[in-house]
Design a protein around this motif. Structure first.
Motif, short mmCIF file in Angstrom:
data_model
loop_
_atom_site.label_atom_id
_atom_site.label_comp_id
_atom_site.label_asym_id
_atom_site.label_seq_id
_atom_site.Cartn_x
_atom_site.Cartn_y
_atom_site.Cartn_z
N GLY A 150 0.83 -1.19 0.00
CA GLY A 150 0.00 0.00 0.00
C GLY A 150 0.86 1.24 0.00
O GLY A 150 1.84 1.32 0.77
N ILE A 151 0.54 2.19 -0.84
CA ILE A 151 1.29 3.45 -0.93
C ILE A 151 0.35 4.59 -0.62
O ILE A 151 -0.71 4.71 -1.24
CB ILE A 151 1.91 3.62 -2.33
CG1 ILE A 151 2.90 2.49 -2.62
CG2 ILE A 151 2.59 4.99 -2.46
CD1 ILE A 151 3.47 2.51 -4.03
N ILE A 152 0.74 5.43 0.33
CA ILE A 152 -0.08 6.59 0.70
C ILE A 152 0.52 7.81 0.01
O ILE A 152 1.61 8.28 0.35
CB ILE A 152 -0.09 6.81 2.22
CG1 ILE A 152 -0.52 5.53 2.95
CG2 ILE A 152 -1.04 7.95 2.59
CD1 ILE A 152 -0.39 5.61 4.46
N GLY A 153 -0.20 8.33 -0.98
CA GLY A 153 0.28 9.49 -1.72
C GLY A 153 0.53 9.17 -3.18
O GLY A 153 1.34 8.29 -3.50
N ALA A 154 -0.20 9.84 -4.07
CA ALA A 154 -0.06 9.62 -5.52
C ALA A 154 0.75 10.73 -6.17
O ALA A 154 0.51 11.10 -7.32
CB ALA A 154 -1.44 9.51 -6.17
N ASP A 176 -4.91 8.11 -2.17
CA ASP A 176 -4.67 9.55 -2.18
C ASP A 176 -5.96 10.29 -1.85
O ASP A 176 -7.04 9.91 -2.32
CB ASP A 176 -4.14 10.00 -3.54
CG ASP A 176 -3.48 11.38 -3.48
OD1 ASP A 176 -2.23 11.43 -3.43
OD2 ASP A 176 -4.21 12.38 -3.46
N ARG A 177 -5.83 11.36 -1.06
CA ARG A 177 -7.02 12.11 -0.64
C ARG A 177 -7.59 12.98 -1.74
O ARG A 177 -8.74 13.42 -1.67
CB ARG A 177 -6.69 12.97 0.58
CG ARG A 177 -5.56 13.97 0.36
CD ARG A 177 -5.20 14.64 1.67
NE ARG A 177 -3.98 15.43 1.58
CZ ARG A 177 -3.39 16.00 2.63
NH1 ARG A 177 -3.91 15.86 3.84
NH2 ARG A 177 -2.27 16.68 2.50
N TYR A 178 -6.79 13.25 -2.78
CA TYR A 178 -7.28 14.07 -3.88
C TYR A 178 -8.00 13.21 -4.92
O TYR A 178 -7.89 11.98 -4.93
CB TYR A 178 -6.13 14.84 -4.53
CG TYR A 178 -5.59 15.94 -3.65
CD1 TYR A 178 -6.33 17.09 -3.42
CD2 TYR A 178 -4.34 15.83 -3.04
CE1 TYR A 178 -5.84 18.11 -2.61
CE2 TYR A 178 -3.85 16.83 -2.23
CZ TYR A 178 -4.60 17.97 -2.02
OH TYR A 178 -4.12 18.97 -1.21
N VAL A 212 -3.46 -0.20 -8.74
CA VAL A 212 -4.84 0.12 -8.37
C VAL A 212 -4.84 1.43 -7.58
O VAL A 212 -4.11 1.56 -6.59
CB VAL A 212 -5.47 -1.00 -7.52
CG1 VAL A 212 -6.90 -0.64 -7.12
CG2 VAL A 212 -5.45 -2.32 -8.29
N PHE A 213 -5.64 2.40 -8.00
CA PHE A 213 -5.70 3.69 -7.34
C PHE A 213 -7.00 3.82 -6.54
O PHE A 213 -8.08 3.49 -7.04
CB PHE A 213 -5.60 4.83 -8.35
CG PHE A 213 -4.24 4.97 -8.98
CD1 PHE A 213 -3.25 5.71 -8.36
CD2 PHE A 213 -3.94 4.34 -10.19
CE1 PHE A 213 -1.99 5.83 -8.91
CE2 PHE A 213 -2.69 4.45 -10.76
CZ PHE A 213 -1.71 5.20 -10.12
#
Length: 482
Positions: A150-154, A176-178, A212-213
């Motif tokens: 898992g990656i936090i931040g795109a 990503d929150r955006y 996967v986003f």
């Protein structure tokens, strides 16, 4: 075949043509025209093919610049792209927004007597040509792995890590929150430096590669947010690549007046307008049209703000910076572009107070002088007594830099170690935080920095995550067999 290099003695440096200042003030399109194929080859042929390539040494990614310049000069563009993309996940982005005058081009060995090779423009040309010819392919791993990351931040760091991990076969999920992929590439950097379809093109390629986003998905304890603890249970490893978004504030009388805005809020509103988004009511005022604008700061974010204000039709645009032009941290090329477009730089000046009753009407500033070097090696600044002056201002934009958000508090993870600057602590070689299996890279570790450094960190972190999962899986197998 004789290699057509070392032409710097007979061929002058030439950047791609720029649109006129008048034309580019009217829109947010990129200001540089594309290189013609012949021109790109000629400019690449100026490379001296030196024994110690300082352009590569001073590139955070260690790009093999002399080789792809030589291949471009020989017309072997597909090979040039293969060499360029071997070390850089997003060469078409770096070619547009890297401060080459401080990195590769600024350290070109022919610079003392001849102008440097136009490395950035050729880099952009190579990858744009590769996309046009369908040479850029999705990442296809040799074999799929069951483990997920898992990656936090795109942003650039998270995306670079995602591409590398996917190449190793991992199931990669980016949160990503955006609502769009790219982070500051989309919402912080204006279109005249990086048109957004360039980022969207990479987003599509990563999705086609199997990444996967999860967009619009914040991490934290708020409504609709995913808890960090839950995210950790979903994946064998987690990479934190959130960047730093907390704007530095400024004090002094009147600092709380309406009309004094943060740079990122202003740039995000402008980029959303360009993307066709409907802005919330509280962002409608973030428009410079018809206003006297004063931007505080001297970095690349300040340059983005002043040049955006020009395009929005500001009445006047002034950049207030406490040091002189030679000591400005922003790219010299960006300063030149801003001056051409009509920005007025007020050097050696610092704000004292903000004037107005309910809304800002002016900035009272004082003249500064340079003193002895401080602890960082930069010359200190001292105010000149009795030198105060006032600038009219209907909109003041604070572009003073960014600090990290307090992630341990926001995520309810008190054991997540931070430095005295609030950045995440990681092992120097491992990229692992104080939590096992949790890694961090990019600005959230090194502080506000360049996109190219985030890409480098993301690629390196992906390699360390792969090593850790391999070691962890081997140890688990041995334990089960024992």
């Amino acid at each position: 075949m004789t290699t057509p290099m070392l032409k710097f003695v007979s061929v002058a440096q030439k950047q791609p043509d720029k649109r006129t200042a008048q034309a580019r003030r009217a829109d947010f399109d990129e200001i540089y025209e594309d290189f013609a194929p012949a021109a790109a080859g000629v400019q690449a042929s100026r490379c001296s093919q030196c024994g110690v390539p300082f352009c590569s040494v001073h590139c955070p990614l260690g790009n093999n610049i002399p080789d792809w310049l030589m291949l471009t000069a020989e017309g072997r563009l597909e090979e040039a792209y293969e060499v360029s993309s071997a070390t850089n996940t997003f060469p078409e982005i770096c070619g547009r927004i890297c401060p080459q005058d401080r990195l590769c081009e600024g350290n070109c060995v022919i610079e003392p007597g001849f102008e440097s090779v136009t490395i950035g423009a050729v880099e952009r040309y190579i990858t744009d040509t590769a996309f046009e010819n369908n040479w850029v392919k999705p990442t296809r791993p040799v074999r799929e792995r069951a483990e997920s990351v898992g990656i936090i931040g795109a942003g650039p760091g998270g995306l670079a890590a995602a591409e590398r991990l996917r190449a190793s076969g991992y199931q990669v999920h980016v949160y990503d929150r955006y609502d769009r992929v790219g982070g500051l590439l989309v919402y912080g950097i204006p279109g005249f430096k990086l048109e957004k379809d360039i980022v969207a093109r990479r987003h599509a390629l990563l999705e086609e590669s199997g990444v996967v986003f999860h967009l619009g998905q914040g991490v934290g304890s708020g409504e609709g947010e995913l808890s960090f603890a839950e995210l950790r249970t979903r994946h064998q490893a987690v990479l934190i690549a959130t960047g730093v978004y907390k704007s530095r504030e400024i004090g002094g009388p009147g600092a709380g007046l309406a009309g004094i805005e943060r740079a990122l809020d202003y740039l995000t509103a402008s980029n959303r307008r360009s993307l066709g988004d409907t802005l919330p009511d509280d962002a409608q005022a973030l428009d410079a049209k018809g206003k006297n604008v004063v931007v505080l700061g001297g970095g690349d974010t300040a340059m983005d703000c002043v040049r955006t204000a020009i395009r929005q039709g500001a009445k006047s645009v002034k950049c207030l910076y406490r040091r002189d032009k030679a000591n400005m941290p922003g790219s010299a090329r960006e300063v030149k572009n801003a001056e051409e477009e009509g920005v007025d730089f007020v050097w050696l000046s610092a704000p004292e107070a903000f004037l107005g009753d309910d809304h800002v009407t002016g900035v009272r500033a004082t003249r500064m002088k340079l003193g002895l070097p401080d602890a960082t090696g930069r010359q200190s600044v001292e105010p000149l007594e009795g030198s105060s002056f006032t600038l009219d201002a209907d909109l003041v934009i604070k572009a003073l830099g960014f600090d990290p958000e307090p992630l341990p508090q926001l995520w309810g993870e008190p054991d997540l170690g931070v430095s005295r600057w609030g950045t995440l602590k990681v092992g120097h070689d491992s990229f692992m935080t104080s939590l096992p299996g949790v890694f961090a890279a990019g600005d959230i570790v090194r502080g506000a920095s360049l996109v190219v450094w985030a890409i480098r960190d993301g690629r390196d972190a992906a390699e360390r995550i792969h090593q850790w999962i391999e070691t962890h899986a081997t140890a688990q197998t041995v334990a089960e067999q024992g």
